[in-house]
Every structure is written in structure tokens, then in C-alpha cells.
Design a protein around this motif. Structure first.
Motif, PDB file in Angstrom:
ATOM      1  N   ILE A  47      -2.145 -25.539  66.498  1.00 46.79           N
ATOM      2  CA  ILE A  47      -3.257 -24.475  66.637  1.00 46.79           C
ATOM      3  C   ILE A  47      -3.656 -24.430  65.007  1.00 46.79           C
ATOM      4  O   ILE A  47      -2.755 -23.797  64.240  1.00 46.79           O
ATOM      5  CB  ILE A  47      -2.895 -23.396  67.111  1.00 46.79           C
ATOM      6  CG1 ILE A  47      -2.550 -23.558  68.834  1.00 46.79           C
ATOM      7  CG2 ILE A  47      -4.192 -22.385  67.217  1.00 46.79           C
ATOM      8  CD1 ILE A  47      -2.179 -22.695  69.519  1.00 46.79           C
ATOM      9  N   LYS A  48      -4.950 -24.456  64.781  1.00 46.73           N
ATOM     10  CA  LYS A  48      -5.593 -24.060  63.652  1.00 46.73           C
ATOM     11  C   LYS A  48      -6.159 -22.855  63.598  1.00 46.73           C
ATOM     12  O   LYS A  48      -7.131 -22.537  64.528  1.00 46.73           O
ATOM     13  CB  LYS A  48      -6.488 -25.393  62.863  1.00 46.73           C
ATOM     14  CG  LYS A  48      -5.803 -26.382  62.695  1.00 46.73           C
ATOM     15  CD  LYS A  48      -6.762 -27.610  62.032  1.00 46.73           C
ATOM     16  CE  LYS A  48      -6.152 -28.939  61.779  1.00 46.73           C
ATOM     17  NZ  LYS A  48      -6.932 -29.858  61.230  1.00 46.73           N
ATOM     18  N   ILE A  49      -5.928 -21.990  62.548  1.00 43.79           N
ATOM     19  CA  ILE A  49      -6.330 -20.740  62.682  1.00 43.79           C
ATOM     20  C   ILE A  49      -7.160 -20.277  61.275  1.00 43.79           C
ATOM     21  O   ILE A  49      -6.978 -20.820  60.201  1.00 43.79           O
ATOM     22  CB  ILE A  49      -5.256 -19.333  62.808  1.00 43.79           C
ATOM     23  CG1 ILE A  49      -4.457 -19.535  61.631  1.00 43.79           C
ATOM     24  CG2 ILE A  49      -4.554 -19.808  64.085  1.00 43.79           C
ATOM     25  CD1 ILE A  49      -3.545 -18.294  61.573  1.00 43.79           C
ATOM     26  N   ASP A  50      -7.941 -19.115  61.519  1.00 46.42           N
ATOM     27  CA  ASP A  50      -8.642 -18.781  60.103  1.00 46.42           C
ATOM     28  C   ASP A  50      -7.717 -18.129  59.151  1.00 46.42           C
ATOM     29  O   ASP A  50      -7.062 -17.264  59.620  1.00 46.42           O
ATOM     30  CB  ASP A  50      -9.706 -17.629  60.784  1.00 46.42           C
ATOM     31  CG  ASP A  50     -10.656 -17.216  59.613  1.00 46.42           C
ATOM     32  OD1 ASP A  50     -10.425 -17.647  58.283  1.00 46.42           O
ATOM     33  OD2 ASP A  50     -11.666 -16.498  59.911  1.00 46.42           O
ATOM     34  N   PRO A  51      -7.905 -18.641  58.021  1.00 49.70           N
ATOM     35  CA  PRO A  51      -7.078 -18.407  57.079  1.00 49.70           C
ATOM     36  C   PRO A  51      -7.315 -17.020  56.146  1.00 49.70           C
ATOM     37  O   PRO A  51      -6.347 -16.541  55.473  1.00 49.70           O
ATOM     38  CB  PRO A  51      -6.981 -19.305  55.978  1.00 49.70           C
ATOM     39  CG  PRO A  51      -8.499 -19.908  55.860  1.00 49.70           C
ATOM     40  CD  PRO A  51      -8.654 -19.889  57.623  1.00 49.70           C
ATOM     41  N   ARG A  52      -8.145 -16.464  56.776  1.00 51.20           N
ATOM     42  CA  ARG A  52      -8.639 -15.076  55.997  1.00 51.20           C
ATOM     43  C   ARG A  52      -7.509 -14.082  55.942  1.00 51.20           C
ATOM     44  O   ARG A  52      -7.120 -13.829  57.390  1.00 51.20           O
ATOM     45  CB  ARG A  52     -10.111 -14.483  56.462  1.00 51.20           C
ATOM     46  CG  ARG A  52     -11.217 -15.416  55.919  1.00 51.20           C
ATOM     47  CD  ARG A  52     -12.457 -14.906  56.382  1.00 51.20           C
ATOM     48  NE  ARG A  52     -12.671 -15.116  57.827  1.00 51.20           N
ATOM     49  CZ  ARG A  52     -13.652 -14.652  58.425  1.00 51.20           C
ATOM     50  NH1 ARG A  52     -14.801 -13.964  58.096  1.00 51.20           N
ATOM     51  NH2 ARG A  52     -13.785 -14.814  59.911  1.00 51.20           N
ATOM     52  N   ASN A  53      -7.214 -13.510  55.112  1.00 52.10           N
ATOM     53  CA  ASN A  53      -6.078 -12.212  55.202  1.00 52.10           C
ATOM     54  C   ASN A  53      -5.006 -12.395  55.801  1.00 52.10           C
ATOM     55  O   ASN A  53      -4.033 -11.658  55.726  1.00 52.10           O
ATOM     56  CB  ASN A  53      -6.898 -11.143  56.023  1.00 52.10           C
ATOM     57  CG  ASN A  53      -8.140 -10.368  55.531  1.00 52.10           C
ATOM     58  OD1 ASN A  53      -8.329 -10.373  54.284  1.00 52.10           O
ATOM     59  ND2 ASN A  53      -8.932  -9.918  56.372  1.00 52.10           N
ATOM     60  N   THR A  54      -4.520 -13.773  55.834  1.00 54.67           N
ATOM     61  CA  THR A  54      -3.102 -14.160  56.220  1.00 54.67           C
ATOM     62  C   THR A  54      -2.270 -13.834  55.145  1.00 54.67           C
ATOM     63  O   THR A  54      -0.995 -13.348  55.289  1.00 54.67           O
ATOM     64  CB  THR A  54      -3.059 -15.691  56.570  1.00 54.67           C
ATOM     65  OG1 THR A  54      -3.438 -16.309  55.415  1.00 54.67           O
ATOM     66  CG2 THR A  54      -4.076 -15.870  57.767  1.00 54.67           C
ATOM     67  N   SER A  55      -2.642 -13.739  53.811  1.00 56.44           N
ATOM     68  CA  SER A  55      -1.671 -13.607  52.746  1.00 56.44           C
ATOM     69  C   SER A  55      -1.560 -12.003  52.193  1.00 56.44           C
ATOM     70  O   SER A  55      -0.771 -11.543  51.491  1.00 56.44           O
ATOM     71  CB  SER A  55      -2.000 -14.219  51.446  1.00 56.44           C
ATOM     72  OG  SER A  55      -1.911 -15.677  51.775  1.00 56.44           O
ATOM     73  N   ARG A  56      -2.687 -11.240  52.973  1.00 52.11           N
ATOM     74  CA  ARG A  56      -2.764  -9.778  52.478  1.00 52.11           C
ATOM     75  C   ARG A  56      -2.401  -8.839  53.489  1.00 52.11           C
ATOM     76  O   ARG A  56      -2.371  -7.898  53.440  1.00 52.11           O
ATOM     77  CB  ARG A  56      -4.197  -9.453  52.158  1.00 52.11           C
ATOM     78  CG  ARG A  56      -4.850 -10.448  50.846  1.00 52.11           C
ATOM     79  CD  ARG A  56      -6.235  -9.827  50.316  1.00 52.11           C
ATOM     80  NE  ARG A  56      -7.149 -10.026  51.498  1.00 52.11           N
ATOM     81  CZ  ARG A  56      -8.278  -9.255  51.302  1.00 52.11           C
ATOM     82  NH1 ARG A  56      -8.530  -8.627  50.155  1.00 52.11           N
ATOM     83  NH2 ARG A  56      -9.346  -9.380  52.304  1.00 52.11           N
ATOM     84  N   THR A  57      -2.065  -9.391  54.760  1.00 55.19           N
ATOM     85  CA  THR A  57      -1.791  -8.464  55.946  1.00 55.19           C
ATOM     86  C   THR A  57      -0.421  -8.367  55.720  1.00 55.19           C
ATOM     87  O   THR A  57       0.521  -9.235  55.712  1.00 55.19           O
ATOM     88  CB  THR A  57      -2.288  -9.351  57.042  1.00 55.19           C
ATOM     89  OG1 THR A  57      -3.804  -9.285  56.904  1.00 55.19           O
ATOM     90  CG2 THR A  57      -1.957  -8.149  58.474  1.00 55.19           C
ATOM     91  N   CYS A  58       0.238  -7.095  55.934  1.00 59.54           N
ATOM     92  CA  CYS A  58       1.657  -6.809  56.245  1.00 59.54           C
ATOM     93  C   CYS A  58       2.112  -7.227  57.826  1.00 59.54           C
ATOM     94  O   CYS A  58       1.194  -6.647  58.543  1.00 59.54           O
ATOM     95  CB  CYS A  58       2.085  -5.403  55.989  1.00 59.54           C
ATOM     96  SG  CYS A  58       3.682  -4.931  56.308  1.00 59.54           S
ATOM     97  N   ASN A  59       2.854  -8.059  57.963  1.00 63.87           N
ATOM     98  CA  ASN A  59       3.288  -8.485  59.311  1.00 63.87           C
ATOM     99  C   ASN A  59       4.139  -7.263  60.062  1.00 63.87           C
ATOM    100  O   ASN A  59       4.296  -7.177  61.213  1.00 63.87           O
ATOM    101  CB  ASN A  59       4.230  -9.629  59.144  1.00 63.87           C
ATOM    102  CG  ASN A  59       4.405 -10.197  60.785  1.00 63.87           C
ATOM    103  OD1 ASN A  59       5.654 -10.096  61.232  1.00 63.87           O
ATOM    104  ND2 ASN A  59       3.437 -10.932  61.152  1.00 63.87           N
ATOM    105  N   ALA A  60       4.593  -6.480  58.988  1.00 64.94           N
ATOM    106  CA  ALA A  60       5.143  -5.260  59.895  1.00 64.94           C
ATOM    107  C   ALA A  60       4.164  -4.280  60.289  1.00 64.94           C
ATOM    108  O   ALA A  60       4.647  -3.546  61.573  1.00 64.94           O
ATOM    109  CB  ALA A  60       6.333  -4.610  58.932  1.00 64.94           C
ATOM    110  N   CYS A  61       3.480  -3.686  59.653  1.00 60.66           N
ATOM    111  CA  CYS A  61       2.340  -2.693  60.001  1.00 60.66           C
ATOM    112  C   CYS A  61       1.184  -3.021  60.049  1.00 60.66           C
ATOM    113  O   CYS A  61       0.402  -2.219  60.981  1.00 60.66           O
ATOM    114  CB  CYS A  61       2.576  -1.433  58.930  1.00 60.66           C
ATOM    115  SG  CYS A  61       1.819  -1.875  57.405  1.00 60.66           S
ATOM    116  N   GLY A  62       0.620  -4.232  59.759  1.00 67.95           N
ATOM    117  CA  GLY A  62      -0.697  -4.792  59.914  1.00 67.95           C
ATOM    118  C   GLY A  62      -1.733  -4.300  58.745  1.00 67.95           C
ATOM    119  O   GLY A  62      -2.719  -4.520  59.053  1.00 67.95           O
ATOM    120  N   HIS A  63      -1.056  -3.603  57.947  1.00 65.63           N
ATOM    121  CA  HIS A  63      -1.960  -2.912  56.857  1.00 65.63           C
ATOM    122  C   HIS A  63      -2.534  -4.049  55.862  1.00 65.63           C
ATOM    123  O   HIS A  63      -1.858  -5.051  55.552  1.00 65.63           O
ATOM    124  CB  HIS A  63      -1.394  -1.968  55.935  1.00 65.63           C
ATOM    125  CG  HIS A  63      -2.327  -1.439  54.895  1.00 65.63           C
ATOM    126  ND1 HIS A  63      -3.359  -0.518  55.046  1.00 65.63           N
ATOM    127  CD2 HIS A  63      -2.172  -1.503  53.457  1.00 65.63           C
ATOM    128  CE1 HIS A  63      -3.912  -0.191  54.169  1.00 65.63           C
ATOM    129  NE2 HIS A  63      -3.358  -0.785  53.185  1.00 65.63           N
TER     130      HIS A  63
END
Length: 330
Positions: A250-266
């Protein structure tokens, strides 16, 4: 069919595709590149095994040619191609489509974040790196490049230096291809679903040199980044995964994948402290940046799978929450 007849037939097919507006116009082959020919209508007795490591293939107008038996030749092959690379090595490749690797059935989804320093970071915490040239090999390559710059064009010395450089480059390419094959096979056997970023690699590796009227900026730095992206094998890894695990990538939109915290979503660019460190400015969690991005990719891919199937993926609980089991950094 002889080699000359097959070459004319291939050219006719290429021109037909061009006039049908499905392919680009065929171009002239550069000297030293894409050397080889294709043989079709292979008969059952045209390929035989001589010993455990040696085989023979029958080429029209040439006769029996020996080759290293690196793997079993599938039954029913109809064509093969003989090529010569820039390092002077001859290869024979038989046209056969292998069977896809079956999914393990565990329902596990993995996110794959591709980078330069780390070729592939998995949401499980694994950091995979492409084996390249060793330190001594890189030093020798630098010496050969300096010799090439001083060699006179058209001289025998320049040809010898170019051949030595090609052998080193071929060694690096072989190691990258071997790593891609082994890594893609291992991932296809371990996981049911793969989430990757939908990246325009051709656009990302486009030269920044610009024009005479509008020259580019930081051209040398951009060229180094382009070499790093291509050396990491981003496109080949995903392409081989799609071949070995069709319908499971599955290919997803790469936007904000590196800037989003996986723990809280910020979402904050300031959380990415460096290439390897992600420290969330909201919740304070400190994790590996590549693994954090891979977990975001995994959760997005899992959501797409839920929407496509009308329910949770196989083996997942109904109230699935993101897995915040990232390894903390020091």
C-alpha cells in the motif's frame, strides 16, 4: 530466429509502440551500454546442465556456450537474453515469471521508511542498510577517478582505468541487488501487508544544475543527495516487493510522516532534531526518527486496509490502536 532477425523485430515493435503513443521514440544505443541480444523460440534441448555449477545454452550460429549454473532454469522457458555489462562480464537471463511468495497469514502490517543513511527503517525497529563498497575500495575508486581525469582521451591507459572503475561499480551494484532480493524475500515471508511512501523518485533525483540563464543552487550537495538516494535502492526495493507480494503493498501520501509523533499525533517540524533523533515537542518522547516515520506509515496503511476490507485486517483486534513500542534513544 537469428540475432539479426530478432533485433529487426524488436525495432519494429518499438516503433509501433511509439506511433501508437504508448512509448517514447527508441533512441540510439550508447557504445558500451546495453550490449547484448535476445533469443526466442527456445527448444527444450537448448539448455542443459553439465555439472553442479556449469550449464550450457545453445545460441544460433554460435553453438553451445557454457555459463555458471547459479540457479535452476524453470521448465518451459521460451526466450533468454545474453548481455555484457561495463565490467566486461557476460550474463544469460532466462525469461520466467516466478510464483509470488504466499503471505504468512498473521495479519501483521509493517511500515517501511526509506532514507539515505538508513536504506529502510521498519516499524518493528529494524534498521536495514545497503552494503556498499568497503573503505579500501572507496579509496581505490577515488584514486582511479583522479587517474581518469588525467588520462588522455582515446588512450589505452584511459580504457584500462575506465574498465577498473566499471569493475568496482559493478561490485557495488551486485551487492545492492543481492541485498534488495534477500530483504524483499524476507519481508514478503514475515508480513502480510506493507506500507510504503508514494515517492516520485525520478523527480527527487532530478539534477539541480539549471540553465545558463537560471543556474541552480547547491548543485554539488543536490548531486550527492541524488547519488545517495539511488545507491539506497528505494525504487528497486518496493518494485521487488510488489513482484513477490502482489496486492499486499500500500502506497500512502508521504506528507508529515516524518514530522508526526506516533505516540501523541502532534505534528511539528521542530520535533525532528536530526536525521536519527525525533523528540516530540508536545509529549517529550524521544525515539529514532526513521522508526517513528515507519510507524506512522504502518498506521496509515492499516487504516487504508480497514477501509478497503470493510473491517480490521486479519488478526487485528477491532479496537486497534497504534503500537507505541518504539525503541527510546539515549
Amino acid at each position: 530466429m537469428t540475432v539479426q532477425q530478432q533485433a529487426l523485430k524488436d525495432f519494429h515493435q518499438a516503433m509501433s509502440h511509439f506511433f501508437a503513443s504508448t512509448h517514447r521514440r527508441p533512441t540510439w544505443r550508447k557504445a558500451g551500454g546495453h550490449e547484448g541480444f535476445r533469443i526466442v523460440a527456445v527448444k527444450p534441448g537448448d539448455v542443459r546442465r553439465v555439472s553442479r555449477r556449469v550449464g550450457q545454452v545453445k545460441i544460433p550460429k554460435v553453438g553451445w556456450v557454457r555459463f555458471r549454473w547459479s540457479r535452476a532454469v524453470p521448465d518451459g522457458v521460451k526466450s533468454f537474453r545474453v548481455t555484457r555489462d561495463r565490467a566486461g562480464r557476460w550474463h544469460v537471463a532466462f525469461a520466467a515469471i516466478p510464483n509470488p511468495i504466499p503471505a504468512p497469514g498473521s495479519g501483521e502490517v509493517v511500515g517501511v521508511d526509506r532514507g539515505v543513511a538508513v536504506a529502510a527503517a521498519l516499524s518493528t525497529g529494524d534498521l536495514l542498510r545497503v552494503p556498499g563498497l568497503r573503505e579500501t575500495e572507496r579509496a581505490r575508486l577515488a584514486r582511479l577517478l583522479r587517474q581518469l581525469a588525467r588520462a588522455q582521451r582515446g588512450s589505452k591507459r584511459r580504457a584500462r582505468v575506465k574498465a577498473a572503475i566499471a569493475r568496482l561499480k559493478a561490485r557495488e551494484t551486485d551487492r545492492r541487488k543481492d541485498w534488495i532480493e534477500k530483504t524483499s524475500t524476507d519481508l514478503a515471508r514475515r508480513f502480510d501487508l506493507f506500507g510504503v511512501e508514494d515517492l516520485n523518485i525520478r523527480g527527487m533525483t532530478r539534477s539541480a544544475q539549471g540553465l545558463v540563464e537560471a543556474p541552480g543552487h547547491n548543485v554539488a550537495q543536490k548531486a550527492g543527495l541524488n547519488r545517495g538516494i539511488l545507491a539506497a535502492g528505494w525504487g528497486a526495493l518496493v518494485r521487488r516487493l510488489e513482484h513477490k507480494a502482489p496486492g499486499r503493498v500500500i502506497k500512502i501520501d508521504p506528507r508529515n510522516t516524518s514530522r508526526t509523533c506516533n505516540a501523541c499525533g502532534h505534528i511539528a517540524g521542530e520535533s525532528r532534531k536530526s536525521q536519527a533523533v525525533f523528540s516530540c515537542v508536545a509529549c517529550g518522547i524521544r525515539v529514532n526518527a526513521d522508526v517513528n516515520a515507519a510507524c506512522n506509515i504502518r498506521d496509515t496503511a492499516a487504516g487504508h486496509a480497514v477501509a478497503a476490507r470493510g473491517g480490521p485486517p486479519l488478526g487485528w483486534p477491532v479496537n486497534h490502536e497504534p503500537q507505541h513500542d518504539l525503541p527510546l534513544t539515549g
